[in-house]
Design a protein around this motif. Structure first.
Motif, PDB file in Angstrom:
ATOM      1  N   ARG A  27      10.895 -52.153 -12.938  1.00  9.63           N
ATOM      2  CA  ARG A  27      10.070 -53.350 -13.129  1.00  9.63           C
ATOM      3  C   ARG A  27      10.957 -54.584 -13.257  1.00  9.63           C
ATOM      4  N   GLU A  29      10.478 -58.903 -14.293  1.00 10.77           N
ATOM      5  CA  GLU A  29       9.671 -60.063 -14.666  1.00 10.77           C
ATOM      6  C   GLU A  29      10.435 -61.300 -14.226  1.00 10.77           C
ATOM      7  N   TRP A  66      -2.556 -57.634  -7.916  1.00 15.54           N
ATOM      8  CA  TRP A  66      -3.361 -56.980  -8.939  1.00 15.54           C
ATOM      9  C   TRP A  66      -4.815 -56.777  -8.517  1.00 15.54           C
ATOM     10  N   LYS A 108       5.166 -60.360 -12.638  1.00 18.22           N
ATOM     11  CA  LYS A 108       5.763 -59.042 -12.866  1.00 18.22           C
ATOM     12  C   LYS A 108       5.701 -58.246 -11.570  1.00 18.22           C
ATOM     13  N   LYS A 123       1.803 -58.756 -10.346  1.00 18.91           N
ATOM     14  CA  LYS A 123       0.703 -59.392 -11.072  1.00 18.91           C
ATOM     15  C   LYS A 123       1.265 -60.539 -11.897  1.00 18.91           C
ATOM     16  N   SER A 125       1.659 -62.737 -15.381  1.00 15.76           N
ATOM     17  CA  SER A 125       1.793 -62.320 -16.759  1.00 15.76           C
ATOM     18  C   SER A 125       1.954 -63.536 -17.658  1.00 15.76           C
ATOM     19  N   PRO A 126       1.289 -63.640 -18.785  1.00 20.10           N
ATOM     20  CA  PRO A 126       0.101 -62.862 -19.136  1.00 20.10           C
ATOM     21  C   PRO A 126      -1.087 -63.374 -18.324  1.00 20.10           C
ATOM     22  N   PHE A 127      -2.071 -62.560 -18.173  1.00 16.47           N
ATOM     23  CA  PHE A 127      -3.196 -62.915 -17.315  1.00 16.47           C
ATOM     24  C   PHE A 127      -4.462 -62.314 -17.881  1.00 16.47           C
ATOM     25  N   LEU A 155      -4.164 -58.234 -18.280  1.00 14.07           N
ATOM     26  CA  LEU A 155      -3.227 -57.552 -17.379  1.00 14.07           C
ATOM     27  C   LEU A 155      -1.822 -57.689 -17.913  1.00 14.07           C
TER      28      LEU A 155
END
Length: 155
Positions: A27, A29, A66, A108, A123, A125-127, A155
């Motif tokens: 992953r 970010e 997403w 992300k 996606k 972040s934050p969402f 998410l």
């Protein structure tokens, strides 16, 4: 969330929605810069996520958001022979326009395989997402009453 809809469904059924994988091998970010959004090139440091997760040569990638929208015309390339950074171009500019990405937005990225991935999920972040489902009775008549339900999720 989007100006244009991407998914369709039958009149009497809810519109299906996409479920992102829950487990990722790698992953990343990334806080987008103005250049990432306006140039049409997403610039990433090669070490770490990219070196471990992506192909080690110029390749065509598929990015999946997403919602389940798929962009198959994304290109991975390297800035120079030292491979200190890599860039994702092609439909990246379309992604920025459709999702209204801007400088400072955190995205992300994740891959499901241990290495050599050509599919990348992403996606914001934050969402906070809202899924709206419209229900209509299947009776025929002059008027159809639509009932709306909303589900909020992080998410």
């Amino acid at each position: 969330m989007l100006e244009e809809g991407f998914q369709t469904g039958t009149w009497d059924a809810p519109i299906p929605f996409f479920v992102m994988p829950k487990v990722y091998s790698h992953r990343l970010e990334k806080t987008l810069t103005a250049a990432d959004v306006t140039s049409g090139n997403l610039t990433l440091l090669w070490g770490g996520f990219c070196k471990d997760a992506l192909p080690h040569e110029q390749s065509q990638l598929t990015l999946i958001d997403w919602i389940g929208n798929t962009w198959k015309e994304c290109h991975l390339r390297f800035d120079d022979g030292t491979k200190t950074t890599c860039k994702i171009s092609g439909q990246w500019s379309d992604i920025c326009k459709i999702h209204h990405l801007a400088d400072g937005v955190v995205v992300k990225f994740g891959v499901t395989e241990a290495s050599n991935n050509k599919v990348i999920y992403f996606k914001l972040s934050p969402f906070i997402g809202v899924r709206t489902t419209l229900h209509a009775p299947s009776k025929s008549g002059d008027r159809k009453f639509i009932h709306q339900t909303q589900h909020y999720f992080m998410l």
